[in-house]
Motif scaffolding. Sequence first.
Motif, PDB file in Angstrom:
ATOM      1  N   TYR A 170      -2.867   0.815  -7.029  1.00 40.18           N
ATOM      2  CA  TYR A 170      -3.178   1.747  -5.943  1.00 40.18           C
ATOM      3  C   TYR A 170      -3.944   1.104  -4.791  1.00 40.18           C
ATOM      4  CZ  TYR A 170      -2.284   5.098  -9.684  1.00 40.18           C
ATOM      5  OH  TYR A 170      -1.709   5.811 -10.707  1.00 40.18           O
ATOM      6  N   GLY A 171      -3.985   1.845  -3.685  1.00 38.81           N
ATOM      7  CA  GLY A 171      -4.977   1.577  -2.669  1.00 38.81           C
ATOM      8  C   GLY A 171      -6.292   2.156  -3.201  1.00 38.81           C
ATOM      9  N   VAL A 172      -7.364   1.349  -3.147  1.00 36.50           N
ATOM     10  CA  VAL A 172      -8.644   1.778  -3.734  1.00 36.50           C
ATOM     11  C   VAL A 172      -9.687   1.853  -2.620  1.00 36.50           C
ATOM     12  CG1 VAL A 172     -10.470   1.070  -5.346  1.00 36.50           C
ATOM     13  CG2 VAL A 172      -8.064   0.796  -5.978  1.00 36.50           C
ATOM     14  N   VAL A 189      -8.919  -1.243  -0.167  1.00 36.11           N
ATOM     15  CA  VAL A 189      -8.156  -2.447  -0.474  1.00 36.11           C
ATOM     16  C   VAL A 189      -6.892  -2.054  -1.228  1.00 36.11           C
ATOM     17  CG1 VAL A 189      -9.904  -2.848  -2.258  1.00 36.11           C
ATOM     18  CG2 VAL A 189      -8.208  -4.598  -1.840  1.00 36.11           C
ATOM     19  N   GLU A 190      -5.785  -2.661  -0.813  1.00 34.72           N
ATOM     20  CA  GLU A 190      -4.500  -2.335  -1.417  1.00 34.72           C
ATOM     21  C   GLU A 190      -4.299  -3.108  -2.715  1.00 34.72           C
ATOM     22  OE1 GLU A 190      -2.387  -0.059  -0.850  1.00 34.72           O
ATOM     23  OE2 GLU A 190      -0.527  -0.723  -1.768  1.00 34.72           O
ATOM     24  N   LYS A 191      -4.082  -2.390  -3.771  1.00 33.40           N
ATOM     25  CA  LYS A 191      -3.747  -2.949  -5.094  1.00 33.40           C
ATOM     26  C   LYS A 191      -4.594  -4.175  -5.456  1.00 33.40           C
ATOM     27  CE  LYS A 191       0.794  -0.893  -5.093  1.00 33.40           C
ATOM     28  NZ  LYS A 191       1.493  -0.773  -3.833  1.00 33.40           N
ATOM     29  N   PRO A 192      -5.914  -3.970  -5.614  1.00 38.74           N
ATOM     30  CA  PRO A 192      -6.774  -5.111  -5.970  1.00 38.74           C
ATOM     31  C   PRO A 192      -6.520  -5.574  -7.407  1.00 38.74           C
ATOM     32  CG  PRO A 192      -7.991  -3.061  -6.151  1.00 38.74           C
ATOM     33  CD  PRO A 192      -6.633  -2.699  -5.588  1.00 38.74           C
ATOM     34  N   ALA A 202      -8.698   5.969  -6.487  1.00 35.98           N
ATOM     35  CA  ALA A 202      -7.364   5.540  -6.046  1.00 35.98           C
ATOM     36  C   ALA A 202      -6.748   6.543  -5.081  1.00 35.98           C
ATOM     37  CB  ALA A 202      -6.466   5.384  -7.264  1.00 35.98           C
ATOM     38  N   ILE A 203      -6.078   5.993  -4.059  1.00 33.74           N
ATOM     39  CA  ILE A 203      -5.350   6.854  -3.117  1.00 33.74           C
ATOM     40  C   ILE A 203      -4.040   7.264  -3.791  1.00 33.74           C
ATOM     41  CG2 ILE A 203      -4.273   6.986  -0.836  1.00 33.74           C
ATOM     42  CD1 ILE A 203      -6.089   4.618   0.003  1.00 33.74           C
ATOM     43  N   ILE A 204      -3.731   8.544  -3.730  1.00 36.62           N
ATOM     44  CA  ILE A 204      -2.443   8.993  -4.265  1.00 36.62           C
ATOM     45  C   ILE A 204      -1.520   9.339  -3.084  1.00 36.62           C
ATOM     46  CG2 ILE A 204      -3.504   9.779  -6.410  1.00 36.62           C
ATOM     47  CD1 ILE A 204      -2.470  12.644  -4.815  1.00 36.62           C
TER      48      ILE A 204
END
Length: 276
Positions: A170-172, A189-192, A202-204
Amino acid sequence: MSVRKCLFPAAGYGTRFLPATKAMPKEMLPIVNTPLIQYGVDEALAAGMNNIAIVTGRGKRALADHFDISYELEHQIRGSSKEASLAGIRRLMENCVFSFTRQMEMKGLGHAILTGETLIGNEPFGVLLADDLCVGKEHDVMTQLVHVYERFGCSVVAVEEVPREETYKYGVIVADEIESGLYEVRDMVEKPKVEEAPSNMAIIGRYLLTPDIFDIIRETPPGLNGEIQITDALKTQASRGRVLALKFSGRRFDCGSVDGFVEATNYFYQRMKERG
Ligand code: G1P
């Protein structure tokens, strides 16, 4: 300004669902008897967005056909009990306007959203990723985002706490809570990598964006995997003004994964039984 439009990025290949998605768009995968995209359009309309903008790609014609009249079929079942099964889709067709544009290359979610600019123009809009199927508590998740937008007038993303080991999907966000369940984003941060994830928020697949995001995406360099990431553009937007994150109330099924798909199927099957 009221939010009338909802963008559906739907050009992706759906490789996690091969071979089912070889010739069929992943957004047409059914949960019980209704395709994912239809649940999404239902949610958008409930939030007041009756202008549905779909970013499609090659091999995705079924999406446009689904929201159009099927003369032969409708003629065939007219007057029979089967007509009732089309009531839901008819309601959407009668109350929404659909427009389509094609994303020719897969260059990330940010790029898909920018491709939709021509359908959105200069107004706030929702973004709904149909493979995240959401069930709201009192209101649908998109409606919850609209309520926040109406108060603050800035971009809002829906977030959920996920197990740490799943943050890489996810984007976190990193954010300060400004009121119960509502956060002001400081960083994202995108997919750390799991060990580098700054939080488990997490962004859904639900966003409410102000249209200045388009110029920001245009100036956003490729990020993770060489793709233009909406997460990176939102980070810029947050640094220049304000982006909020709402811990939504309700439940999300990740129907882009087999586990989430089966959970959603069981949930909606049960619900259908209960409602009779
Ligand atoms: C996209 C976004 C990611 C977000 C996710 C929500 O990723 O890039 O930031 O958390 O949607 O579903 P995707 O799932 O398309 O790889």
